[in-house]
Design an enzyme around this catalytic site. Sequence first.
Site, PDB file in Angstrom:
ATOM      1  N   GLU A 179       0.823  -1.213   0.000  1.00  0.00           N
ATOM      2  CA  GLU A 179       0.000   0.000   0.000  1.00  0.00           C
ATOM      3  C   GLU A 179       0.858   1.265   0.000  1.00  0.00           C
ATOM      4  O   GLU A 179       0.545   2.249  -0.665  1.00  0.00           O
ATOM      5  CB  GLU A 179      -0.963  -0.041   1.185  1.00  0.00           C
ATOM      6  CG  GLU A 179      -1.968  -1.188   1.027  1.00  0.00           C
ATOM      7  CD  GLU A 179      -2.853  -1.351   2.244  1.00  0.00           C
ATOM      8  OE1 GLU A 179      -2.352  -1.852   3.271  1.00  0.00           O
ATOM      9  OE2 GLU A 179      -4.030  -0.962   2.184  1.00  0.00           O
ATOM     10  N   GLU A 199      -4.640  -9.462   4.300  1.00  0.00           N
ATOM     11  CA  GLU A 199      -5.673  -8.937   5.204  1.00  0.00           C
ATOM     12  C   GLU A 199      -6.886  -9.847   5.404  1.00  0.00           C
ATOM     13  O   GLU A 199      -7.304 -10.059   6.548  1.00  0.00           O
ATOM     14  CB  GLU A 199      -6.124  -7.538   4.752  1.00  0.00           C
ATOM     15  CG  GLU A 199      -5.178  -6.423   5.167  1.00  0.00           C
ATOM     16  CD  GLU A 199      -4.020  -6.204   4.219  1.00  0.00           C
ATOM     17  OE1 GLU A 199      -3.811  -7.051   3.331  1.00  0.00           O
ATOM     18  OE2 GLU A 199      -3.327  -5.198   4.372  1.00  0.00           O
TER      19      GLU A 199
HETATM   20  N1  COA Z   1       4.738  -7.864  12.336  1.00  0.00           N
HETATM   21  C1  COA Z   1       5.618  -8.049  13.340  1.00  0.00           C
HETATM   22  N2  COA Z   1       6.691  -8.852  13.251  1.00  0.00           N
HETATM   23  C2  COA Z   1       6.872  -9.486  12.070  1.00  0.00           C
HETATM   24  C3  COA Z   1       5.989  -9.358  10.988  1.00  0.00           C
HETATM   25  C4  COA Z   1       4.877  -8.492  11.142  1.00  0.00           C
HETATM   26  N3  COA Z   1       4.015  -8.277  10.154  1.00  0.00           N
HETATM   27  N4  COA Z   1       6.430 -10.127   9.963  1.00  0.00           N
HETATM   28  C5  COA Z   1       7.546 -10.737  10.410  1.00  0.00           C
HETATM   29  N5  COA Z   1       7.809 -10.362  11.681  1.00  0.00           N
HETATM   30  C6  COA Z   1       8.929 -10.786  12.524  1.00  0.00           C
HETATM   31  C7  COA Z   1       8.729 -12.237  12.981  1.00  0.00           C
HETATM   32  O1  COA Z   1       7.899 -12.294  14.123  1.00  0.00           O
HETATM   33  C8  COA Z   1      10.151 -12.638  13.262  1.00  0.00           C
HETATM   34  O2  COA Z   1      10.533 -12.113  14.513  1.00  0.00           O
HETATM   35  P1  COA Z   1      11.427 -12.998  15.533  1.00  0.00           P
HETATM   36  O3  COA Z   1      12.736 -13.230  14.791  1.00  0.00           O
HETATM   37  O4  COA Z   1      11.570 -12.117  16.724  1.00  0.00           O
HETATM   38  O5  COA Z   1      10.687 -14.251  15.777  1.00  0.00           O
HETATM   39  C9  COA Z   1      10.959 -11.884  12.195  1.00  0.00           C
HETATM   40  O6  COA Z   1      10.118 -10.821  11.752  1.00  0.00           O
HETATM   41  C10 COA Z   1      11.301 -12.748  10.989  1.00  0.00           C
HETATM   42  O7  COA Z   1      10.081 -13.312  10.492  1.00  0.00           O
HETATM   43  P2  COA Z   1       9.883 -14.882  10.217  1.00  0.00           P
HETATM   44  O8  COA Z   1       8.417 -15.162  10.228  1.00  0.00           O
HETATM   45  O9  COA Z   1      10.743 -15.677  11.140  1.00  0.00           O
HETATM   46  O10 COA Z   1      10.484 -14.974   8.745  1.00  0.00           O
HETATM   47  P3  COA Z   1      10.086 -16.057   7.636  1.00  0.00           P
HETATM   48  O11 COA Z   1      11.061 -15.873   6.538  1.00  0.00           O
HETATM   49  O12 COA Z   1       9.930 -17.393   8.230  1.00  0.00           O
HETATM   50  O13 COA Z   1       8.612 -15.607   7.110  1.00  0.00           O
HETATM   51  C11 COA Z   1       6.948 -14.058   6.358  1.00  0.00           C
HETATM   52  C12 COA Z   1       8.452 -14.370   6.463  1.00  0.00           C
HETATM   53  C13 COA Z   1       6.830 -12.645   5.746  1.00  0.00           C
HETATM   54  C14 COA Z   1       6.264 -15.080   5.442  1.00  0.00           C
HETATM   55  C15 COA Z   1       6.306 -14.107   7.754  1.00  0.00           C
HETATM   56  O14 COA Z   1       7.113 -13.354   8.652  1.00  0.00           O
HETATM   57  C16 COA Z   1       4.906 -13.568   7.812  1.00  0.00           C
HETATM   58  O15 COA Z   1       3.981 -14.213   7.356  1.00  0.00           O
HETATM   59  N6  COA Z   1       4.734 -12.366   8.399  1.00  0.00           N
HETATM   60  C17 COA Z   1       3.437 -11.776   8.613  1.00  0.00           C
HETATM   61  C18 COA Z   1       2.881 -11.159   7.349  1.00  0.00           C
HETATM   62  C19 COA Z   1       1.549 -10.522   7.628  1.00  0.00           C
HETATM   63  O16 COA Z   1       0.546 -11.178   7.810  1.00  0.00           O
HETATM   64  N7  COA Z   1       1.537  -9.167   7.694  1.00  0.00           N
HETATM   65  C20 COA Z   1       0.371  -8.403   8.013  1.00  0.00           C
HETATM   66  C21 COA Z   1      -0.227  -7.868   6.789  1.00  0.00           C
HETATM   67  S1  COA Z   1      -1.667  -6.896   7.124  1.00  0.00           S
END
Ligand code: COA
Length: 240
Positions: free
Chosen positions: A115, A135
């Site tokens: 966005e 979302e």
């Molecule tokens: N908010 C807060 N922290 C986040 C985050 C978010 N949206 N996305 C990732 N992080 C943090 C994780 O909690 C992790 O923290 P930690 O090391 O303290 O545990 C760190 O970033 C690395 O993320 P991780 O999930 O371990 O990496 P990955 O490569 O396995 O996966 C994603 C990457 C992007 C697929 C996964 O992090 C994810 O699905 N994130 C959420 C995406 C989401 O739903 N966003 C909201 C959109 S409205």
Amino acid sequence: MSDFEVILYDKVDGVAYITLNRPKALNAYSIKMRDELYEVLGAIKDDSDVDVVILKAAGEKAFCAGADLTEFLSAPPPVFARQARFERDVWGRFLSVKQPIIVAMHGYVLGSGIEMSLCCDIRLATDDAKFGLPEPGLGIIPAAGGSQTLPRTIGQAAALEILLSGRWIDAKEALKLKLVNRLVPRASLYPEAEKLARKIQSFDKKVIRAIKQSVWRGMDMPLNAGLALESRLAKQLKEA
Ligand code: COA
């Protein structure tokens, strides 16, 4: 300008660089980030020394993994967390910046990350970028403008499919859908953004700002009104 905690700001020879800087949290968009972006964009838009802006992000894995889920889906309840986002219209702030904004994206570009980029003028991405609007899976609708800016950028049908299904798309598809202007290898991302910024900077800044204004404002107008706007801007430039 005050010191920032979750973004970096730098200005070199008329180009302003904003870097999202929470790499350990994949540059998740937090309330702090919202406040700092609001402040920095406010300063940039009134800074006559800035000709072009480049928005990028620190770390190897992500441009931005969307809203900070630790703020968003835990206490305070989502409704308050979301309300807090509305209190400062950072998306309106993006759109109020008169200078062109180039966004350089890599890795995960999710939710608010997409966005944010849709409020910029030129989108560059690495060929390993992944885009998604998760979302609906979180029980919310996009509220950083995505339901409005995505269809305006890639068309209603493609936007609806992505918004309703939550399907992620890879960089090639993002290019095909015109969600991004250009794909570049990771090592070339910032040099390409820089090259583009310097090219834009080589033109008269009044002309560049008028083009930006004409396109963005015109997009929300019927063609006749848009053409009248273009004439007015052309006349103003001639008289300037
Ligand atoms: N908010 C807060 N922290 C986040 C985050 C978010 N949206 N996305 C990732 N992080 C943090 C994780 O909690 C992790 O923290 P930690 O090391 O303290 O545990 C760190 O970033 C690395 O993320 P991780 O999930 O371990 O990496 P990955 O490569 O396995 O996966 C994603 C990457 C992007 C697929 C996964 O992090 C994810 O699905 N994130 C959420 C995406 C989401 O739903 N966003 C909201 C959109 S409205």
